[in-house]
Design an enzyme around this catalytic site. Structure first.
Site, PDB file in Angstrom:
ATOM      1  CE  LYS A 138      -4.405   2.841  -4.734  1.00 56.30           C
ATOM      2  NZ  LYS A 138      -4.140   2.118  -3.471  1.00 56.30           N
ATOM      3  CG  ASP A 178      -4.057   5.441  -1.989  1.00 59.06           C
ATOM      4  OD1 ASP A 178      -3.740   4.336  -1.542  1.00 59.06           O
ATOM      5  OD2 ASP A 178      -3.201   6.231  -2.459  1.00 59.06           O
TER       6      ASP A 178
HETATM    7  N1  GLU Z   1      -5.517   2.398  -0.539  1.00 57.23           N
HETATM    8  C1  GLU Z   1      -5.321   1.310   0.368  1.00 57.23           C
HETATM    9  C2  GLU Z   1      -4.216   0.412  -0.128  1.00 57.23           C
HETATM   10  O1  GLU Z   1      -3.301   0.881  -0.775  1.00 57.23           O
HETATM   11  C3  GLU Z   1      -6.605   0.580   0.714  1.00 57.23           C
HETATM   12  C4  GLU Z   1      -7.352  -0.011  -0.427  1.00 57.23           C
HETATM   13  C5  GLU Z   1      -8.726  -0.570  -0.049  1.00 57.23           C
HETATM   14  O2  GLU Z   1      -9.089  -0.586   1.101  1.00 57.23           O
HETATM   15  O3  GLU Z   1      -9.409  -0.989  -0.978  1.00 57.23           O
HETATM   16  O4  GLU Z   1      -4.151  -0.763   0.148  1.00 57.23           O
END
Ligand code: GLU
Length: 457
Positions: A138, A178
């Site tokens: 993240k 996100d």
């Molecule tokens: N931010 C999204 C999640 O919490 C997607 C993450 C992504 O596609 O890498 O899963």
């Protein structure tokens, strides 16, 4: 690697798990969201560890709760008046046991190492649950995109990526969006990455525009996936979405496409929100207006009333949970639904709650739902559709192909069904029938833990 010897078997699973948790508290004393995420996983896997002490002997949990690395960096940028601002950028590369680091970027003033660690940790379990070869990560910054001009956003993204570009790659670490990071930001971030590396490495980012390597269906995937998951939950109860009253918090990418799919499957979606308040229309919300306000015009949700004076606007977004409904979908942000809200929902007869956002329900709220027999879909399972389609985007980029929207949507439906079935089966294996929190955590944990043990990392 030091393998801990837990051979003095007087050490019970419970006290072992407590010691893992205590270490996390001591090592990261102020990271309350991270503590919450770790505790939730540890509680879920306790019955499994009692039957499989190998996970204790190999010290896999000690390793799992510590990120492989966290990168923090300065992000200086110029506003339109020429003033310098500095934000803090982050990327936590949490776990790469089953694939390259994968997870979105969040631009929001609340971003700090606790938020990053909780998101990176839960992403690791979620990504494993998708069945795809993606590790957990993240990133983001404590930057507030609200009220910023397009040029300010562009300068911020370029400055952020000027640094992050050195730490990511298509086979190393693949960011996506996100909160606060949508198609526009991903375009700027990807463009800057290309300038730094001077090659077209499509697979380094997901959520890209379809004209430059993005996948059809990625924008819709998290919201649609949540509804596909809810559809499985309802099927188990011999029911469907038809004529169900639904409330969805938030009005960002996840909420909008959850609303869209719920309406398509016959539900009446009566409320959604933003951080200022919520709108309510008992006859059903008009989605095109919400899309225009939120996706095209960057307006507040109260503006909905201009076109729809029959609707009601209430200030204070957390009050949305007082509206009677059959299905509640928290799709905004962490800890937005607490015990009091859960009580209100239960008193009003809610039958299903599924998490479109990451960790939107407090542990107390979840316990109450489980106690009172509300069918509860946890984030690791219910919102995994977004990252699952990100993995499909990576696959298309590697093969230099582009699948149609229908192909991707079919795959997404299958993945959400499999996630549901695997979570249910894992819960049943440990006599926790129907407990999707335990099931999702156990199934995701098992895949990562087995890979870590097999690789000795
Ligand atoms: N931010 C999204 C999640 O919490 C997607 C993450 C992504 O596609 O890498 O899963």
């Amino acid at each position: 690697m030091v393998i801990k010897n837990h051979s003095n078997l007087q050490t019970t699973t419970a006290s072992y798990l407590q010691s893992i948790y205590t270490d996390v508290l001591q090592r990261s004393p102020h990271e309350v969201e991270f503590h919450q995420a770790v505790k939730s996983l540890l509680d879920s896997i306790a019955p499994m560890l009692s039957q499989h002490p190998n996970y204790i002997k190999t010290g896999v949990l000690e390793r799992l709760v510590e990120p492989e690395r966290m990168i923090t960096f300065r992000v200086p940028w110029l506003d339109d008046q020429g003033n310098v601002h500095v934000n803090r950028g982050f990327r936590v590369q949490f776990n790469s046991a089953i694939g390259p680091y994968k997870g979105g970027l969040r631009f929001h003033p609340s971003v700090n190492s606790s938020i990053m660690n909780f998101l990176g940790f839960t992403q690791t379990i979620k990504n494993a649950l998708t069945g795809q070869a993606i590790g957990g990560a993240k990133g983001g910054a404590d930057f507030d995109p609200k009220g910023k001009s397009d040029l300010e956003i562009m300068r911020f993204c370029q400055s952020y990526m000027a640094e992050l570009a050195h730490y990511i790659g298509a086979d190393l670490d693949i960011p996506a969006g996100d909160i606060g990071v949508g198609a526009r930001e991903i375009g700027y971030l990807f463009g800057q990455y290309r300038r730094v590396h001077r090659q077209f490495e499509a697979g380094v980012f997901t959520g890209k525009g379809v004209d430059f390597g993005g996948s059809h269906g990625r924008t819709e995937a998290t919201g649609y996936g949540t509804i596909y998951f809810v559809r499985q939950m309802l099927k188990q109860l011999g029911d469907s979405l038809n004529h169900k009253t639904v409330i969805v918090s938030g009005s960002g990418n996840v909420s909008i496409f959850a609303i869209e799919k719920a309406i398509e499957l016959g539900a009446n979606v009566v409320a959604c929100s933003d951080s200022d308040g919520y709108i309510y229309d008992k006859n059903g919300l008009h989605l095109p207006t919400i899309k225009r306000l939120k996706l095209d015009e960057d307006q507040r949700i109260c503006e909905y009333l201009t076109d729809h004076p029959e609707a009601i606007y209430v200030e204070g977004c957390d009050r949305i949970w007082g509206i009677p409904c059959d299905i509640a979908l928290p799709c905004a942000t962490q800890n937005e639904l607490d015990e009091y809200a859960a009580e209100q929902l239960i008193d009003n007869g809610v039958t299903i709650v599924a998490e479109g956002a990451n960790m939107p329900c407090t542990q107390e709220a979840i316990n109450l739902f489980l106690d009172k027999g509300v069918s509860f879909g946890p984030a690791q399972a219910a919102n995994a559709g977004g990252v699952a389609v990100s993995a499909l985007e990576m696959a298309q980029n590697s093969a230099r192909v582009a699948w149609s929207f229908e192909q991707v949507d079919q795959m997404l439906q299958k993945i959400m069904k499999t996630i549901y079935e695997n979570s249910m089966r894992a819960a049943k294996d440990y006599d926790l029938d129907g407990n999707l929190v335990a099931g999702a955590n156990i199934a995701g944990f098992k895949r990562v833990a087995d890979a870590m043990v097999a690789q000795g990392i």
